[in-house]
Design an enzyme around this catalytic site. Sequence first.
Site, short mmCIF file in Angstrom:
data_model
loop_
_atom_site.label_atom_id
_atom_site.label_comp_id
_atom_site.label_asym_id
_atom_site.label_seq_id
_atom_site.Cartn_x
_atom_site.Cartn_y
_atom_site.Cartn_z
N TYR A 87 -51.68 52.25 -58.31
CA TYR A 87 -52.39 51.81 -57.11
C TYR A 87 -53.29 52.89 -56.50
O TYR A 87 -54.02 52.61 -55.55
CB TYR A 87 -51.38 51.33 -56.06
CG TYR A 87 -50.53 50.20 -56.57
CD1 TYR A 87 -51.04 48.92 -56.69
CD2 TYR A 87 -49.21 50.42 -56.96
CE1 TYR A 87 -50.28 47.87 -57.18
CE2 TYR A 87 -48.43 49.39 -57.44
CZ TYR A 87 -48.97 48.12 -57.54
OH TYR A 87 -48.20 47.09 -58.03
N HIS B 247 -56.40 48.93 -51.10
CA HIS B 247 -55.17 48.80 -50.31
C HIS B 247 -54.52 50.15 -50.02
O HIS B 247 -53.67 50.24 -49.15
CB HIS B 247 -54.20 47.89 -51.06
CG HIS B 247 -53.51 46.86 -50.21
ND1 HIS B 247 -53.96 46.43 -48.98
CD2 HIS B 247 -52.37 46.16 -50.43
CE1 HIS B 247 -53.13 45.52 -48.49
NE2 HIS B 247 -52.16 45.34 -49.35
#
Length: 185
Positions: free
Chosen positions: A14, A19
Amino acid sequence: MKIIVGLGNPGIKYAGSRHNTGFSVVTGISDKFDIPFKKKECKAVTGHGMIAGEKVVLAMPQTYMNLSGEAVQELLHFYKCETADLIIIYDDIDLDVGRIRIRKQGSAGGHNGIKSIIGCIGTDEFDRIKVGVGHKPADWDLADYVLSRFPKEELPVMRDTVENAVNACEEIIRSGADMAMNKYN
């Protein structure tokens, strides 16, 4: 003492995603104020230091985004802080890339990390810095969009935006959220 929490998802998978913009900002704070992340506590990786004469704890929850409230709740309890001592930094798809918005309270606005925090601490009254990551294209799934990385043409803008958010956080600590809102919103 202030607890400054950047929201994101743990793991290399990620890193650099839209995000994880909250993680990028607290990393920028860590770099600017020489506050290394050294401990793992309260379901978060933390760093301890000083900003503008105030003790701070920087935190990156190591839960996934939708469980961020667990780490925030534990940090508040462990450090015996009130929600007035909390600053949350996170991505916002309703803001254009390059924009930030400071708020002292408000709903989750569909953000699962904020929804978790409000649910766990029982209030929406905490300082927050929303960092614009751009609007989801109509043909994209929301999860795919927020977990995508910024295209090359947006990277310089995001570097400046992260720096702006770092400075806004310092202003909240130094002068309060109202002054920071006047200067950065």
